[in-house]
Every structure is written in C-alpha cells, then in structure tokens.
Design a protein around this motif. Structure first.
Motif, mmCIF file in Angstrom:
data_model
loop_
_atom_site.group_PDB
_atom_site.id
_atom_site.type_symbol
_atom_site.label_atom_id
_atom_site.label_comp_id
_atom_site.label_asym_id
_atom_site.label_seq_id
_atom_site.Cartn_x
_atom_site.Cartn_y
_atom_site.Cartn_z
ATOM 1 N N ASP A 266 0.819 -1.231 0.000
ATOM 2 C CA ASP A 266 0.000 0.000 0.000
ATOM 3 C C ASP A 266 0.849 1.275 0.000
ATOM 4 N N LYS A 267 2.176 1.141 0.249
ATOM 5 C CA LYS A 267 3.035 2.339 0.142
ATOM 6 C C LYS A 267 3.667 2.418 -1.250
ATOM 7 N N ASN A 268 3.190 1.582 -2.151
ATOM 8 C CA ASN A 268 3.656 1.529 -3.533
ATOM 9 C C ASN A 268 5.142 1.160 -3.665
ATOM 10 N N VAL A 269 5.634 0.362 -2.707
ATOM 11 C CA VAL A 269 7.005 -0.156 -2.872
ATOM 12 C C VAL A 269 6.906 -1.673 -3.110
ATOM 13 N N PRO A 270 7.925 -2.267 -3.788
ATOM 14 C CA PRO A 270 7.843 -3.703 -4.081
ATOM 15 C C PRO A 270 7.608 -4.513 -2.804
ATOM 16 N N ASP A 271 6.661 -5.432 -2.886
ATOM 17 C CA ASP A 271 6.272 -6.210 -1.706
ATOM 18 C C ASP A 271 7.241 -7.363 -1.451
ATOM 19 N N VAL A 272 7.900 -7.802 -2.514
ATOM 20 C CA VAL A 272 8.822 -8.946 -2.386
ATOM 21 C C VAL A 272 10.201 -8.494 -2.861
ATOM 22 N N SER A 273 11.217 -8.683 -2.004
ATOM 23 C CA SER A 273 12.561 -8.208 -2.369
ATOM 24 C C SER A 273 13.189 -9.132 -3.423
ATOM 25 N N ASP A 274 14.245 -8.640 -4.078
ATOM 26 C CA ASP A 274 14.915 -9.466 -5.098
ATOM 27 C C ASP A 274 15.449 -10.764 -4.484
ATOM 28 N N GLU A 275 15.991 -10.669 -3.254
ATOM 29 C CA GLU A 275 16.527 -11.878 -2.603
ATOM 30 C C GLU A 275 15.404 -12.898 -2.387
ATOM 31 N N GLU A 276 14.253 -12.368 -1.957
ATOM 32 C CA GLU A 276 13.112 -13.278 -1.733
ATOM 33 C C GLU A 276 12.658 -13.909 -3.048
ATOM 34 N N ILE A 277 12.668 -13.094 -4.126
ATOM 35 C CA ILE A 277 12.248 -13.648 -5.429
ATOM 36 C C ILE A 277 13.212 -14.760 -5.848
ATOM 37 N N VAL A 278 14.511 -14.482 -5.730
ATOM 38 C CA VAL A 278 15.513 -15.464 -6.173
ATOM 39 C C VAL A 278 15.401 -16.749 -5.357
ATOM 40 N N ASP A 279 15.408 -16.621 -4.027
ATOM 41 C CA ASP A 279 15.376 -17.826 -3.185
ATOM 42 C C ASP A 279 14.100 -18.633 -3.409
ATOM 43 N N ASN A 280 12.982 -17.920 -3.637
ATOM 44 C CA ASN A 280 11.718 -18.653 -3.789
ATOM 45 C C ASN A 280 11.525 -19.204 -5.192
ATOM 46 N N ALA A 281 12.024 -18.498 -6.204
ATOM 47 C CA ALA A 281 11.955 -19.064 -7.558
ATOM 48 C C ALA A 281 12.800 -20.348 -7.577
ATOM 49 N N PHE A 282 13.957 -20.286 -6.936
ATOM 50 C CA PHE A 282 14.846 -21.460 -6.863
ATOM 51 C C PHE A 282 14.141 -22.620 -6.147
ATOM 52 N N THR A 283 13.544 -22.307 -4.989
ATOM 53 C CA THR A 283 12.889 -23.346 -4.175
ATOM 54 C C THR A 283 11.702 -23.942 -4.925
ATOM 55 N N ILE A 284 10.937 -23.071 -5.587
ATOM 56 C CA ILE A 284 9.767 -23.563 -6.310
ATOM 57 C C ILE A 284 10.194 -24.448 -7.465
#
Ligand code: HEM
Length: 528
Positions: A262-280
């Motif tokens: 709601d503050k218009n900033v990315p909700d998921v950080s790049d580190e979170e995207i990388v680690d979770n794309a990898f895990t998925i």
C-alpha cells in the motif's frame, strides 16, 4: 455464606489442578542422540538410500513409541508419528512452531526461501506466490502447459520403441516450470539451468560440510550459479516490464516483481524472489515428475485402471477438434484420472518428511519438546495405516470415490495447514494434461526389465528409480512388442548414468532433447 463455600469448593480444586499440571516436570521423549556430531544422520540417510527408512522409523517406534528423540543433521530432534502427530503439527500456530529445514536445505535454497520464513513474512511471500498459483490465475496458462506437453510427446515419445520415463518426466516438468515460473524460452539458458538444478538437488539432505570433496559443496556451488542467473533474469524482466514488452502475468517472476504494497514499494525483495523461484523450481519439477513416473508405472501394471482412464480421456478427446487446446472445463471432467493420481500419491508420496522448529517449549502427549529443537515427522506414514486406508498395499483408486473421505490430516501428500502446498493445482494440471495426451496418442506401454532386485526405487531424498522393476513375463520371454507399443523403462538419470554418457562420448549432448535421446540410447546400447 453458601456462595463463599461454593467458590472455595470450585477454586481450590482448580488451583490444585493447575499448579500440579505446571509444576509437573515434563520429560524429554525417550531415545538417544546417537553418535557424536553426526547423530542419526548417516543411519537414516543410509536407510533412505535403500528405501528402508519407513522400516527404520518403525523400529524406533517399536522401541520408543510414537514420540522419540534423536539427533539429525546436527540438531537435537524430536520425531513424531501418526495421525494425531500430523494434526498436531499442521495446526500449531506460527508462534509455537516455525518452519525449519535442515541446514543443508537452508544453505542451498537460501535464507529467504518460503520454508524458512515465519509469521508475517511467510504470509506475505506465500500470498504473492498464491496470487500466481491460484486456480483462477492458472486457468489462463493451461494452453501454455498444453503446448509444452504436446511438443514433448512429439519429440520424445512418438516413433520410439522404448523410453526411460523418469528422465523424460523431469525434462517435461522442468520445461513447464521454466515457461511458467521463469518465463525462459527453450535454449542455452534452460539447458544450463537443468544441469545446475540437478546438481543442487544432490546435496539437499546432507551433512552441511562445505569442503571441496563433499556433495554439499558441489550443490552449494551449483545453487550460487543458478542464483546469479536468476538475478540477471530479474534485471532483464524489470527492464522488459518498464518498456511494456511483457506484462506482469507473463510468468511468476514478472508477477512477483510487479506486486507493490500500500506504500507503492515492491512487496517482495529481489533476494526473496531469487530464493523462492529457486525453491519452487526444485519443489515443483521434482515432485510432479515423480508423480507422473509412478502413475505411468502403476497404469502399466493395472490394465483395468488403464482402460477406465482411457475411456474417460477418449470421451473428452471426442468432444474436441484435433488441434484444439484443453481447457479448464475439460480438466474438470477428468475426475477418475485425478483419483488414480491421488491413489498414486497415497502409495508413493514424493515428499515424505516435514521439518519444523519449536519456537517455545511444547507439551505433546505428556512429553516436552524443548524450545529450539527440530521436530520431524514422516507425515505420509498414515497413508499406509490400514485402519485409515484398508488394504493399504493395494492400488485402488476407487477408495477415493467412496463417499467417506479419509479423516483430515491422514492423506497428506500435499501437506496440511498454513503451509499446505500452494502448487497442487499446477501439479494437477500438468498431470492431467500429460495423461490426456498419452492416451489420446494411442500409446500403450509395458515395463521393461533392465536390472535386478525388488526395490524399484529409493529416496535421495526424493524417489530415484533403480534400473529394472517388475519384469513383465511377455517381455522376459522375449515376446515381440506389438507395433506402436511402448516399453516404459524405469531407469535412473543419476550421476552413474552421467558417467556412462561421459565414457561413451567426450562431448555431452548440448540440448535437452539430445540429453533425453542419449539416455535412452545408452540403455539400448547396453542391451545390445
Ligand atoms: C505432485 C506434486 C507436489 C507435491 C506432492 C508437493 C508436496 C508438498 C508438500 C508435502 C508440502 C508441505 C511441506 C511441509 O509441510 O513441510 C509442499 C509445500 C510447498 N510446495 Fe508443493 N508439492 C507439489 C508440487 C508443487 C508445485 C508444482 C509447486 C509450485 C509451483 C509447489 C510449491 C510448494 C511451495 C512453495 C511450498 C511451501 C509452502 C509454504 O511453506 O507455505 N509444489 N509441497
């Protein structure tokens, strides 16, 4: 006066009950911590690698009961077993138990992977993943899955006399996930990733000793290379999104990049995207490929189930034009086929172990699970409990047709509670579409003998197929295969096979298609 007497009569027993309850010193569960440092790790891993881990656990249960202590992956651990344990663990709130993976998984997948996240962080990242993986969203991608699968069957199944199922299923599910999760088209990048992921998987459950000769070290190296590629991918996608060259629902990574709070900033950080794309990627491609392999195997062994599935799929195929893609409504009609897949998951769940960490002292069945300890349970041992699933060793998809559903937390192939699998729908889509096209293409298949022994798979930590299972008499006697009939071989796509490929050819195949082709060729050559 009567009221005061009544109050004392109620309060004193309540006081005594509570003080006795909490002053009672709870005991740590029975068991032992095994060998210094390594504890029970080598012994359990050895049992898993010979497909005897359930036996190993039953022996513990016989000795100590359904709750015992041990030391696993360098951590003091409480092992729980049974339906009550499943319910207990899946329904604890996030302040009592936190998700927790063995150190090896945490290091390979990354600190921000969803299995490690707790509380609000877990909810936020899970919600972001679910926004892409929920049925309403996935409906839009059935066409993409359809195209991947028809291309796969055309390239790898048509005009073949024999195929090795497991490596092909891995290639198939890897390709589907590459398209949907990463938005990576076929090419050099996919090929590099497939090899790196396989390497990263090898050390998932290992002692986290980072020395050049260990499995763990090799996996760690592969995972950091994958993560570098993923960071690069994020940069490219961000640019493409800014230029409106792709939309936010192009793939999971684009979707995660685009989510803003709601503050218009990315909700998921790049580190979170990388680690979770990898895990998925690891969670999604290995699990579904294993389900498909067992399913194909069980269909080969059960002609009556095969023909029932065939009838259902033929009905759907009849209602469609020859090149028409499958739709959500078509999948909804595949009820029997999904029951067969569900029974396959009951008998052979790809993921069997769950890990958590006690965030505070927990009392369970009169024992203390101390704060900070790891809790492990093999949830799917309830799948073989004859009180819940009568005649559990019998493959019987009809058991899921009966009105009486199994009790909650007894069928747990997709886990349960707040951490149940958010990828179930994607796994269902891939499985149904694949079986549809195998049936529609008119394939029949038999298992091929290519090895010895009764145990046709072991866990490492996911099932790996041994070479050679359930010899079919006709094949053994050398009966000729009917034209167009495929022989499904179940062979291992592991490093041993890799070594043979290297021995035979100094140059490894460069494309995924060539890799699959090589693997079946090798088996062919060995037979010659
Ligand atoms: C047959 C296929 C699959 C099976 C059997 C399976 C099984 C499971 C199980 C048992 C869990 C819970 C583990 C636990 O409680 O410790 C889980 C969690 C998870 N699965 Fe799957 N899975 C499958 C496919 C997929 C796919 C296709 C995806 C993604 C596209 C996926 C993504 C995840 C994620 C992200 C979690 C973690 C959820 C959380 O912690 O909130 N899975 N899966």
């Amino acid at each position: 006066m009567h009221l005061i007497t009544l109050a004392f009569a109620l309060i004193i027993p309540l006081y005594l009950f509570l003080t006795q309850r909490y002053s009672k010193r709870l005991k740590i569960p029975p068991g032992s911590m095994g060998l210094p440092i390594v504890g029970h790790t080598p012994s359990l891993l050895k049992a898993m690698r010979s497909n005897k881990d359930e036996e190993w656990l039953r022996e513990r249960i016989r000795k100590y009961g359904p709750i015992s202590r041990m030391s696993l992956f360098g951590t003091p651990t409480v092992f729980l077993n049974g339906l009550a344990a499943n319910r207990f663990m899946y329904t604890r709130d996030s302040t009592t138990v936190g998700s927790h993976q063995p150190a090896s998984i945490k290091r390979i997948c990354g600190e921000q992977n969803i299995f490690e996240l707790t509380g609000e962080d877990h909810k936020r990242v899970r919600a972001a993943l679910v926004s892409f993986l929920k049925p309403d969203e996935l409906k839009k991608y059935i066409g993409k899955v359809d195209k991947e699968i028809t291309a796969h069957i055309k390239n790898h199944w048509h005009e073949k006399q024999e195929i090795t199922v497991m490596p092909l299923m891995k290639i198939l599910t890897f390709n589907v996930v590459c398209t949907l999760i990463f938005g990576i088209e076929p090419g050099i990048r996919r090929e590099e990733l497939v090899k790196l992921f396989e390497k990263a998987m090898e050390g998932m459950l290992s002692l986290p000793i980072d020395l050049p000769f260990t499995r763990f070290h090799r996996s760690l190296k592969a995972s950091s290379r994958v993560k570098a590629i993923l960071h690069q991918l994020i940069r490219e996608k961000r640019e493409a999104l800014n230029k409106h060259n792709i939309s936010s629902n192009h793939d999971l990574i684009s979707c995660l990049i685009s989510i803003r709070n709601d503050k218009n900033v990315p909700d998921v950080s790049d580190e979170e995207i990388v680690d979770n794309a990898f895990t998925i990627m690891i969670g999604a491609h290995d699990t579904t490929s294993i389900l498909l392999t067992f399913l194909i195997r069980l269909l080969a062994k059960d002609p009556s189930t095969f023909s029932h599935v065939l009838r259902e799929q033929e009905e759907i195929a009849k209602s469609k034009a020859s090149e028409e893609l499958l739709t959500w409504e078509d999948l909804a009609k595949m009820k029997y086929t999904w029951k067969v897949a569900t029974e396959t998951l009951r008998m052979h769940p790809p993921m069997t172990y769950s890990f958590r960490k006690a965030l505070k002292d927990i009392e369970y069945e009169g024992y203390l699970i101390p704060k900070g300890w790891q809790v492990v349970w093999n949830a799917s041992m309830t799948h073989m409990d004859k009180k819940i699933f009568p005649d559990p060793n019998k493959f019987n998809p009809l058991r899921f047709e009966q009105l009486k559903a199994p009790p909650p937390y007894s069928f747990v192939a997709f886990g349960g509670g707040a951490r149940r699998c958010p990828g179930k729908e994607l796994a269902r889509i891939e499985t149904l579409v694949m079986i549809h096209y195998l049936m529609k293409s008119g394939f029949k298949w038999k298992l091929k003998v290519c090895g010895e022994g009764h145990d046709f798979f072991y866990r490492d930590p996911m099932p790996v197929f041994n070479q050679g299972v359930d010899p079919m008499d006709e094949v053994q006697k050398g009966a000729r295969l009917k034209k167009g009939m495929l022989t499904a071989e179940f062979c291992q796509a592991d490093s041993r096979l890799g070594e043979e490929i290297s021995k035979m050819s100094k140059e490894l195949p460069t494309s995924l298609e060539a890799l699959a082709q090589e693997q079946s060729d090798i088996i062919q050559l060995k037979e010659d």
